[in-house]
Design an enzyme around this catalytic site. Sequence first.
Site, PDB file in Angstrom:
ATOM      1  N   HIS A  52      57.864 -35.693 -34.324  1.00  0.00           N
ATOM      2  CA  HIS A  52      57.395 -34.536 -35.101  1.00  0.00           C
ATOM      3  C   HIS A  52      55.922 -34.809 -35.446  1.00  0.00           C
ATOM      4  CE1 HIS A  52      58.865 -31.050 -37.771  1.00  0.00           C
ATOM      5  NE2 HIS A  52      57.549 -31.081 -37.932  1.00  0.00           N
TER       6      HIS A  52
ATOM      7  N   GLU B 133      64.509 -24.486 -37.384  1.00  0.00           N
ATOM      8  CA  GLU B 133      63.578 -24.268 -38.499  1.00  0.00           C
ATOM      9  C   GLU B 133      63.413 -22.780 -38.723  1.00  0.00           C
ATOM     10  OE1 GLU B 133      59.627 -26.002 -38.579  1.00  0.00           O
ATOM     11  OE2 GLU B 133      60.426 -27.878 -37.761  1.00  0.00           O
TER      12      GLU B 133
ATOM     13  N   TYR C  12      59.477 -18.340 -37.238  1.00  0.00           N
ATOM     14  CA  TYR C  12      58.895 -17.956 -38.526  1.00  0.00           C
ATOM     15  C   TYR C  12      58.512 -16.470 -38.562  1.00  0.00           C
ATOM     16  CZ  TYR C  12      59.052 -22.787 -39.929  1.00  0.00           C
ATOM     17  OH  TYR C  12      59.517 -24.028 -40.277  1.00  0.00           O
TER      18      TYR C  12
ATOM     19  N   ARG D   8      68.324 -32.313 -40.683  1.00  0.00           N
ATOM     20  CA  ARG D   8      67.418 -32.592 -39.565  1.00  0.00           C
ATOM     21  C   ARG D   8      66.201 -33.332 -40.116  1.00  0.00           C
ATOM     22  NH1 ARG D   8      63.129 -29.087 -37.100  1.00  0.00           N
ATOM     23  NH2 ARG D   8      62.612 -30.207 -35.203  1.00  0.00           N
TER      24      ARG D   8
ATOM     25  N   ASN E 194      62.745 -22.738 -33.382  1.00  0.00           N
ATOM     26  CA  ASN E 194      62.059 -22.590 -34.669  1.00  0.00           C
ATOM     27  C   ASN E 194      61.428 -21.208 -34.688  1.00  0.00           C
ATOM     28  OD1 ASN E 194      62.756 -25.219 -35.058  1.00  0.00           O
ATOM     29  ND2 ASN E 194      60.653 -26.002 -35.248  1.00  0.00           N
TER      30      ASN E 194
ATOM     31  N   GLU F  15      58.344 -28.788 -31.502  1.00  0.00           N
ATOM     32  CA  GLU F  15      57.243 -27.852 -31.280  1.00  0.00           C
ATOM     33  C   GLU F  15      56.099 -28.431 -30.440  1.00  0.00           C
ATOM     34  OE1 GLU F  15      56.056 -26.402 -35.144  1.00  0.00           O
ATOM     35  OE2 GLU F  15      57.987 -25.485 -35.534  1.00  0.00           O
TER      36      GLU F  15
HETATM   37  O1  IFM Z   1      55.839 -27.569 -41.771  1.00  0.00           O
HETATM   38  C1  IFM Z   1      55.948 -27.090 -40.484  1.00  0.00           C
HETATM   39  C2  IFM Z   1      56.815 -28.008 -39.642  1.00  0.00           C
HETATM   40  O2  IFM Z   1      56.342 -29.305 -39.643  1.00  0.00           O
HETATM   41  C3  IFM Z   1      56.850 -27.517 -38.218  1.00  0.00           C
HETATM   42  N1  IFM Z   1      57.195 -26.128 -38.143  1.00  0.00           N
HETATM   43  C4  IFM Z   1      56.529 -25.214 -39.018  1.00  0.00           C
HETATM   44  C5  IFM Z   1      56.570 -25.713 -40.449  1.00  0.00           C
HETATM   45  C6  IFM Z   1      55.852 -24.729 -41.370  1.00  0.00           C
HETATM   46  O3  IFM Z   1      54.522 -24.577 -40.993  1.00  0.00           O
END
Ligand code: IFM
Length: 476
Positions: free
Chosen positions: A129, A383, A305, A86, A303, A174
């Site tokens: 992005h 992500e 985290y 990606r 995405n 995002e």
């Molecule tokens: O690095 C970023 C990415 O560009 C977008 N999502 C989160 C990642 C980590 O912060």
Amino acid sequence: MTITPAAEPRAARTFPQDFLFGAATAAYQIEGAAHEDGRTDSIWDVFCRVPGAVVHADNGEVACDHYHRYADDVALMADLGLQTYRFSTSWSRVRPDGGQVNKQGLAFYSKLVDQLLEKNIKPWLTLYHWDLPQALEEKGGWANRDTAYRFAEYAATVHDVLGDRVDAWTTLNEPWCASFLSYIGGEHAPGRQDVPAGLAAAHHLLLGHGLVVQELRKRDPALQLGITLNLTVADPVNPDDAGDLDAARRIDGQFNRFFLDPIFRGRYPEDVLRDVAGNGFETVVQPGDLGIISTPIDALGVNYYHGEFVSAKPGLQETTTAAPSERPKRSPFPAADGVYWHSRGLPQTAMDWDVQPEGLTRLLRRVHDEYSGPAGVAIAVTENGAAYDDVVLADGSVDDVDRRSFLTAHLGAILDAVDDGVPVTGYFYWSLLDNFEWAWGYDKRFGIVRVDYETQARTPKASAIEYSRIIGERAL
Ligand code: IFM
């Protein structure tokens, strides 16, 4: 003497047959060559020049020099066994200043795609992005409705050249970050702190998404079209406290439902509209917009985290998305004033983000049950990854134990969701390479491949070797 029975061999957990394993990057974070072959400033080039905006005044001028090293980087992906990659295209390279088409810029992506296909790696292309041409920002940026139409024009240009070889198209990465964090929080480019502008930016990003889906669908009904959202699980610290429940509702509203509802249901959530009343949002949304935004898609990129653990009462920690800038901070969303983040006591990454794999399982289940499932849309985790303070050993290797367990724990969390009936089609680790982590510059390393920024040498870390093994065996 007591004899302890041999431990049962742990049954390997296998991935669905067509599950794709990949890694992700983004143009500004890795390409470099920021002013080469006709590329001009994006909002990030300009933001990086603002004193205090980015740690050590870092910028993406050279980054990982991927623009010149892409062939070696693709060879490395192939060595690791990646099935998909990606990446994003840079608007400022393809249509510098948002104007004329730049053939040299397009040629770069064309060569990249050819390399990927030659190595049997599926290109998964993201059109935006975060690197808006600065010239468009000077006309109002995403707060200006016209930018949505310019975005569709740029997408068509990319499709003109790559449409014969790329099937998987993601409109936006995002949009929460590209609007609220960038136009209200001021922590990302263009660094504005203007609530009505941030709300308008969010709507125009979504409008741009819908326009691109319509345009590309018209050109080729077989394309796999989608959007990537940064979604979360928002839990109240005290589920019996009305204030905490409302804090969780507001965070869920701004991160998740503000974007999912218009895309999948053709409307903004009523409670969030009430939260943001008084900012002129009703005049931004024009008749017909929501119909465009909810044009059917084929794939939702998630995405993930970490989750949010929130309360109406002061907690132990601030939101950790805050960039280390001297500029005054404000909540990146009007309705989040008075929301406090608390610690769950979980282990954390170098970003001070909780390591919370179970949140991914819950998130995937929820998104599937309430949004993508009823619409028949596939989900991919586009992500997920972790920054750690890697240590380079004497022999040059990096034994990133924490990242390895982060990776396997999150792949396990995906398998838990699959076991619960969520059709997850793939996983992209963020990121293939250590790279430019926005306001944190090069300080935070997310890569499974280490980049030595002095020499540009690439070294696969232990996590890359582990990922490669998992991909080869298609099992955890
Ligand atoms: O690095 C970023 C990415 O560009 C977008 N999502 C989160 C990642 C980590 O912060």
